[in-house]
Design a protein around this motif. Sequence first.
Motif, PDB file in Angstrom:
ATOM      1  N   THR A  57     -53.829  -6.464  19.372  1.00 47.68           N
ATOM      2  CA  THR A  57     -53.135  -7.169  18.163  1.00 47.68           C
ATOM      3  C   THR A  57     -51.863  -6.140  17.576  1.00 47.68           C
ATOM      4  OG1 THR A  57     -54.584  -6.110  16.883  1.00 47.68           O
ATOM      5  CG2 THR A  57     -55.036  -8.389  17.407  1.00 47.68           C
ATOM      6  N   GLY A  58     -52.042  -5.019  18.196  1.00 46.48           N
ATOM      7  CA  GLY A  58     -50.872  -3.927  17.490  1.00 46.48           C
ATOM      8  C   GLY A  58     -51.437  -3.594  16.062  1.00 46.48           C
ATOM      9  N   GLU A  59     -52.676  -3.963  15.487  1.00 45.99           N
ATOM     10  CA  GLU A  59     -52.920  -3.999  14.230  1.00 45.99           C
ATOM     11  C   GLU A  59     -54.176  -2.816  14.211  1.00 45.99           C
ATOM     12  OE1 GLU A  59     -51.862  -5.184  11.491  1.00 45.99           O
ATOM     13  OE2 GLU A  59     -50.433  -6.587  12.260  1.00 45.99           O
ATOM     14  N   TRP A  60     -53.760  -1.615  13.731  1.00 46.24           N
ATOM     15  CA  TRP A  60     -54.755  -0.387  13.542  1.00 46.24           C
ATOM     16  C   TRP A  60     -55.408  -0.185  12.441  1.00 46.24           C
ATOM     17  CZ3 TRP A  60     -55.863   1.893  18.454  1.00 46.24           C
ATOM     18  CH2 TRP A  60     -54.732   1.382  19.500  1.00 46.24           C
ATOM     19  N   SER A  61     -55.081  -0.849  11.387  1.00 42.73           N
ATOM     20  CA  SER A  61     -55.537  -0.718  10.034  1.00 42.73           C
ATOM     21  C   SER A  61     -55.784  -2.060   9.258  1.00 42.73           C
ATOM     22  CB  SER A  61     -54.708   0.244   9.521  1.00 42.73           C
ATOM     23  OG  SER A  61     -54.999   0.664   8.154  1.00 42.73           O
ATOM     24  N   LEU A  62     -56.538  -1.995   8.285  1.00 47.35           N
ATOM     25  CA  LEU A  62     -56.634  -3.016   7.252  1.00 47.35           C
ATOM     26  C   LEU A  62     -55.478  -2.748   6.097  1.00 47.35           C
ATOM     27  CD1 LEU A  62     -60.283  -3.745   6.976  1.00 47.35           C
ATOM     28  CD2 LEU A  62     -58.706  -5.289   7.816  1.00 47.35           C
ATOM     29  N   ASN A  63     -55.209  -1.598   5.971  1.00 48.81           N
ATOM     30  CA  ASN A  63     -54.156  -1.360   4.962  1.00 48.81           C
ATOM     31  C   ASN A  63     -52.938  -1.812   5.278  1.00 48.81           C
ATOM     32  OD1 ASN A  63     -56.569   0.103   3.680  1.00 48.81           O
ATOM     33  ND2 ASN A  63     -56.148   1.862   5.128  1.00 48.81           N
ATOM     34  N   LYS A  64     -52.642  -3.069   4.961  1.00 48.70           N
ATOM     35  CA  LYS A  64     -51.377  -3.508   5.247  1.00 48.70           C
ATOM     36  C   LYS A  64     -50.838  -4.148   3.786  1.00 48.70           C
ATOM     37  CE  LYS A  64     -51.020  -2.810   9.449  1.00 48.70           C
ATOM     38  NZ  LYS A  64     -50.159  -2.252  10.216  1.00 48.70           N
ATOM     39  N   GLY A  65     -51.168  -3.707   2.748  1.00 49.37           N
ATOM     40  CA  GLY A  65     -50.793  -4.016   1.366  1.00 49.37           C
ATOM     41  C   GLY A  65     -51.189  -5.390   1.205  1.00 49.37           C
ATOM     42  N   SER A  66     -50.296  -6.510   0.839  1.00 51.74           N
ATOM     43  CA  SER A  66     -50.635  -7.826   0.587  1.00 51.74           C
ATOM     44  C   SER A  66     -50.548  -8.656   1.702  1.00 51.74           C
ATOM     45  CB  SER A  66     -49.912  -8.380  -0.470  1.00 51.74           C
ATOM     46  OG  SER A  66     -48.486  -8.477   0.079  1.00 51.74           O
ATOM     47  N   ALA A  67     -50.229  -8.215   3.179  1.00 53.05           N
ATOM     48  CA  ALA A  67     -49.894  -9.094   4.215  1.00 53.05           C
ATOM     49  C   ALA A  67     -51.564  -9.180   4.742  1.00 53.05           C
ATOM     50  CB  ALA A  67     -49.284  -8.031   5.461  1.00 53.05           C
ATOM     51  N   VAL A  68     -51.592 -10.422   5.278  1.00 51.88           N
ATOM     52  CA  VAL A  68     -52.720 -11.194   5.716  1.00 51.88           C
ATOM     53  C   VAL A  68     -52.763 -10.843   7.292  1.00 51.88           C
ATOM     54  CG1 VAL A  68     -54.022 -13.304   6.227  1.00 51.88           C
ATOM     55  CG2 VAL A  68     -52.658 -13.048   4.035  1.00 51.88           C
ATOM     56  N   ILE A  69     -53.706 -10.172   7.737  1.00 55.66           N
ATOM     57  CA  ILE A  69     -54.208  -9.813   9.074  1.00 55.66           C
ATOM     58  C   ILE A  69     -55.037 -10.968   9.744  1.00 55.66           C
ATOM     59  CG2 ILE A  69     -55.113  -7.999  10.641  1.00 55.66           C
ATOM     60  CD1 ILE A  69     -54.412  -5.789   8.575  1.00 55.66           C
ATOM     61  N   MET A  70     -54.376 -11.478  10.842  1.00 55.61           N
ATOM     62  CA  MET A  70     -55.229 -12.349  11.581  1.00 55.61           C
ATOM     63  C   MET A  70     -56.370 -11.830  12.201  1.00 55.61           C
ATOM     64  SD  MET A  70     -53.430 -15.018  10.703  1.00 55.61           S
ATOM     65  CE  MET A  70     -54.259 -16.338  11.662  1.00 55.61           C
ATOM     66  N   PRO A  71     -57.599 -12.522  12.551  1.00 55.75           N
ATOM     67  CA  PRO A  71     -58.779 -12.215  13.107  1.00 55.75           C
ATOM     68  C   PRO A  71     -58.495 -11.798  14.721  1.00 55.75           C
ATOM     69  CG  PRO A  71     -58.970 -14.177  12.442  1.00 55.75           C
ATOM     70  CD  PRO A  71     -57.568 -13.959  11.970  1.00 55.75           C
ATOM     71  N   ALA A  72     -58.677 -10.463  15.153  1.00 55.39           N
ATOM     72  CA  ALA A  72     -58.554 -10.118  16.435  1.00 55.39           C
ATOM     73  C   ALA A  72     -58.934 -11.059  17.503  1.00 55.39           C
ATOM     74  CB  ALA A  72     -59.182  -8.808  16.727  1.00 55.39           C
ATOM     75  N   PRO A  73     -58.254 -11.437  18.524  1.00 59.00           N
ATOM     76  CA  PRO A  73     -58.891 -12.276  19.619  1.00 59.00           C
ATOM     77  C   PRO A  73     -59.946 -11.315  20.330  1.00 59.00           C
ATOM     78  CG  PRO A  73     -56.936 -10.961  20.593  1.00 59.00           C
ATOM     79  CD  PRO A  73     -57.082 -10.766  18.681  1.00 59.00           C
ATOM     80  N   LYS A  74     -61.003 -12.246  20.885  1.00 58.52           N
ATOM     81  CA  LYS A  74     -61.962 -11.786  21.616  1.00 58.52           C
ATOM     82  C   LYS A  74     -61.592 -10.985  22.935  1.00 58.52           C
ATOM     83  CE  LYS A  74     -65.579 -14.929  20.331  1.00 58.52           C
ATOM     84  NZ  LYS A  74     -66.861 -15.961  20.798  1.00 58.52           N
ATOM     85  N   ILE A  75     -62.137 -10.139  23.214  1.00 58.73           N
ATOM     86  CA  ILE A  75     -61.751  -9.306  24.375  1.00 58.73           C
ATOM     87  C   ILE A  75     -62.651  -9.509  25.543  1.00 58.73           C
ATOM     88  CG2 ILE A  75     -60.393  -7.391  23.158  1.00 58.73           C
ATOM     89  CD1 ILE A  75     -63.355  -5.865  24.356  1.00 58.73           C
ATOM     90  N   THR A  76     -62.002  -9.287  26.714  1.00 55.53           N
ATOM     91  CA  THR A  76     -62.998  -9.391  27.946  1.00 55.53           C
ATOM     92  C   THR A  76     -63.552  -8.022  28.325  1.00 55.53           C
ATOM     93  OG1 THR A  76     -61.450 -11.149  28.839  1.00 55.53           O
ATOM     94  CG2 THR A  76     -63.025 -10.131  30.562  1.00 55.53           C
ATOM     95  N   PHE A  77     -64.944  -8.116  28.452  1.00 59.09           N
ATOM     96  CA  PHE A  77     -65.870  -6.936  28.836  1.00 59.09           C
ATOM     97  C   PHE A  77     -65.641  -6.703  30.239  1.00 59.09           C
ATOM     98  CE2 PHE A  77     -69.894  -4.905  30.088  1.00 59.09           C
ATOM     99  CZ  PHE A  77     -69.818  -3.927  29.224  1.00 59.09           C
ATOM    100  N   GLU A  78     -65.215  -5.516  30.478  1.00 61.34           N
ATOM    101  CA  GLU A  78     -65.091  -4.924  31.837  1.00 61.34           C
ATOM    102  C   GLU A  78     -65.971  -3.795  31.963  1.00 61.34           C
ATOM    103  OE1 GLU A  78     -61.043  -4.547  32.488  1.00 61.34           O
ATOM    104  OE2 GLU A  78     -60.507  -6.911  32.145  1.00 61.34           O
ATOM    105  N   PRO A  79     -67.270  -3.923  32.661  1.00 62.08           N
ATOM    106  CA  PRO A  79     -68.122  -2.851  32.735  1.00 62.08           C
ATOM    107  C   PRO A  79     -67.247  -1.367  33.105  1.00 62.08           C
ATOM    108  CG  PRO A  79     -69.222  -4.638  33.585  1.00 62.08           C
ATOM    109  CD  PRO A  79     -67.602  -5.036  33.262  1.00 62.08           C
ATOM    110  N   LYS A  80     -66.398  -1.507  34.239  1.00 62.02           N
ATOM    111  CA  LYS A  80     -65.805  -0.251  34.804  1.00 62.02           C
ATOM    112  C   LYS A  80     -65.037   0.271  33.455  1.00 62.02           C
ATOM    113  CE  LYS A  80     -62.943   1.633  38.424  1.00 62.02           C
ATOM    114  NZ  LYS A  80     -62.384   1.172  39.653  1.00 62.02           N
TER     115      LYS A  80
END
Length: 168
Positions: A57-80
């Motif tokens: 997402t490019g979102e590393w922090s919740l501290n974005k002031g008043s901006a609304v941060i969209m929920p992160a997409p689910k990721i694919t689990f890759e054991p390796k």
Amino acid sequence: MLEARDECKGVVGFKLMLHHDPRMIDYILASTDWQIIVLERSDRIAQWTSMAMAKATGEWSLNKGSAVIMPAPKITFEPKNFEQYCFRMTAKYESLYYRLGKRDYLKLISEEIDDRYREILEFLQVDLTVIDQLSSIRERQNARSMRDRIANYDTYLKYASRHSLRVV
């Protein structure tokens, strides 16, 4: 001069992650002017999924002031990929602890922060009266449940059961 009084001295801190510029880590470790708190996350799967979602997402922090941060997409689990990540993180922390040597530092597990405020303030030599101003409710950036973080949750469940990982 007011700034010279002990009660007016502030504490400046920042979060420097192990994958950030190694020159900055070298600088901090070489200087005795800094009190170092090593913050480690014991839950590697939560750490790995958080990192993967932040990269996606490019979102590393919740501290974005008043901006609304969209929920992160689910990721694919890759054991390796997960295993390689765990190996790299373990090596980086071992290297960091080795480099710290006998230097005074505080090792802090992120899951323990709320229970260790007093110890953190004492380590930083901060007036303990501010402890009442600290909130034990920290906002989470990502869902706690791996089901909500991982797209191929069934694959993760099989891996987790073989490797004693949490399945929440």
